[in-house]
Design a protein around this motif. Sequence first.
Motif, PDB file in Angstrom:
ATOM      1  N   ARG A   1      -0.924  -2.152  -4.544  1.00 35.33           N
ATOM      2  CA  ARG A   1      -0.717  -2.430  -5.964  1.00 35.33           C
ATOM      3  C   ARG A   1       0.575  -3.232  -6.172  1.00 35.33           C
TER       4      ARG A   1
ATOM      5  N   GLU B   1      -5.938  -2.701  -7.041  1.00 41.02           N
ATOM      6  CA  GLU B   1      -5.373  -3.085  -5.755  1.00 41.02           C
ATOM      7  C   GLU B   1      -5.796  -4.502  -5.390  1.00 41.02           C
TER       8      GLU B   1
ATOM      9  N   GLU C   1      -7.833 -14.215  -3.818  1.00 38.45           N
ATOM     10  CA  GLU C   1      -7.890 -12.751  -3.723  1.00 38.45           C
ATOM     11  C   GLU C   1      -8.853 -12.192  -4.748  1.00 38.45           C
TER      12      GLU C   1
ATOM     13  N   SER D   1      -6.909  -3.573   1.751  1.00 41.86           N
ATOM     14  CA  SER D   1      -6.153  -3.713   0.509  1.00 41.86           C
ATOM     15  C   SER D   1      -4.697  -4.009   0.833  1.00 41.86           C
ATOM     16  N   SER D   2      -4.084  -4.887   0.024  1.00 43.57           N
ATOM     17  CA  SER D   2      -2.646  -5.144   0.147  1.00 43.57           C
ATOM     18  C   SER D   2      -1.851  -4.269  -0.803  1.00 43.57           C
TER      19      SER D   2
ATOM     20  N   THR E   1       0.836  -1.190   0.000  1.00 40.87           N
ATOM     21  CA  THR E   1       0.000   0.000   0.000  1.00 40.87           C
ATOM     22  C   THR E   1       0.877   1.249   0.000  1.00 40.87           C
TER      23      THR E   1
ATOM     24  N   ARG F   1      -6.967   1.126   1.820  1.00 38.34           N
ATOM     25  CA  ARG F   1      -8.369   0.998   1.428  1.00 38.34           C
ATOM     26  C   ARG F   1      -9.007  -0.212   2.094  1.00 38.34           C
ATOM     27  N   ARG F   2     -10.335  -0.162   2.214  1.00 34.58           N
ATOM     28  CA  ARG F   2     -11.095  -1.261   2.796  1.00 34.58           C
ATOM     29  C   ARG F   2     -12.146  -1.734   1.802  1.00 34.58           C
ATOM     30  N   SER F   3     -12.526  -3.006   1.908  1.00 35.28           N
ATOM     31  CA  SER F   3     -13.556  -3.530   1.024  1.00 35.28           C
ATOM     32  C   SER F   3     -14.286  -4.674   1.723  1.00 35.28           C
TER      33      SER F   3
ATOM     34  N   ASP G   1      -9.383  -5.037  -7.079  1.00 32.74           N
ATOM     35  CA  ASP G   1     -10.366  -3.956  -7.091  1.00 32.74           C
ATOM     36  C   ASP G   1      -9.644  -2.648  -7.410  1.00 32.74           C
TER      37      ASP G   1
ATOM     38  N   PHE H   1      -6.776  -7.545  -2.866  1.00 33.32           N
ATOM     39  CA  PHE H   1      -7.392  -7.861  -1.576  1.00 33.32           C
ATOM     40  C   PHE H   1      -7.267  -9.365  -1.363  1.00 33.32           C
TER      41      PHE H   1
END
Length: 285
Positions: free
Chosen positions: A95, A159, A153, A92-93, A74, A81-83, A156, A161
């Motif tokens: 890019r 990025e 994974e 998020s892990s 990140t 970020r969250r999802s 998104d 996840f």
Amino acid sequence: CWQPNFAFLHTARNDRGDRVYDLTSMKLFVNCSEPCRANAFDVFHERYASAGVTMDMLQVSYAMAENVFAVTQTSPGRPARRSLITGSDYLSSGRPLPGVEIRILNADGIEVPHGEVGEIFLRSTSMFSGYYRLPDITAERVVKGWYMTRDLERMDDGELFVIGRTDDLVIINGKNIVAHEVEEQIGVIPGLAPGRILTAGLFNEETGTSELIVLAERTPDGLVDDASIQEQIRASVFASTGVVPASVALLPRGYLVKSSSGKLARKKSLEKYSADGASAPSGRD
């Protein structure tokens, strides 16, 4: 400071509050090694905000020895970020790093549509050449230059996840159960050791189907009786999955096997438990 997801919760929840910290000199606390959950950052930030920890300091990385080392990261300077995925709030892990390519494939080896869950395949300029003296496993896991990570994974907006391992997915009576999500929910029950819980499906020859089992290590204090803990585990699992565990085993500290990086070694732990059979530690029902 790099540490697995459970360590953020473990540190905050076990801090007695009898010391004052100044963490303003820290640049980053990086969540890695496990699926990264938003709740871990929330609990850690709430506990250490007064010590100078900001949400910008809390970052995420997806890494593995086979890629020597990081795959994604990140962006420092802004919160991860969250999802909401499969009903849980994931982080998020980040890019892919320069030189890293990622593909997301389904069980048939077909690339999944953007936003859907699949297995991560990668290749990069820093990827290993193979497992030492294990040509068969290397040939199985590295196909045409792409490494099969066995991690699940979703991509998104560019990025990654990460939601778990392919062997984290337990299918019971047609229901898809993500093992580590159940384990995290169970982990808040008093009397259980954080990060030392395993849920899995074991095939029952008599019924001809897989049954859900829970292996959980007890804390040594003994303040909560076994029967109460087992009842709470069953209720928690049923509430989140609609499935009642066929067996709940309470085990002594250190029983479950972990890797050198602190990850739960599911296969080895289950092999150990199965090998113990009827002589397994007390607490099984």
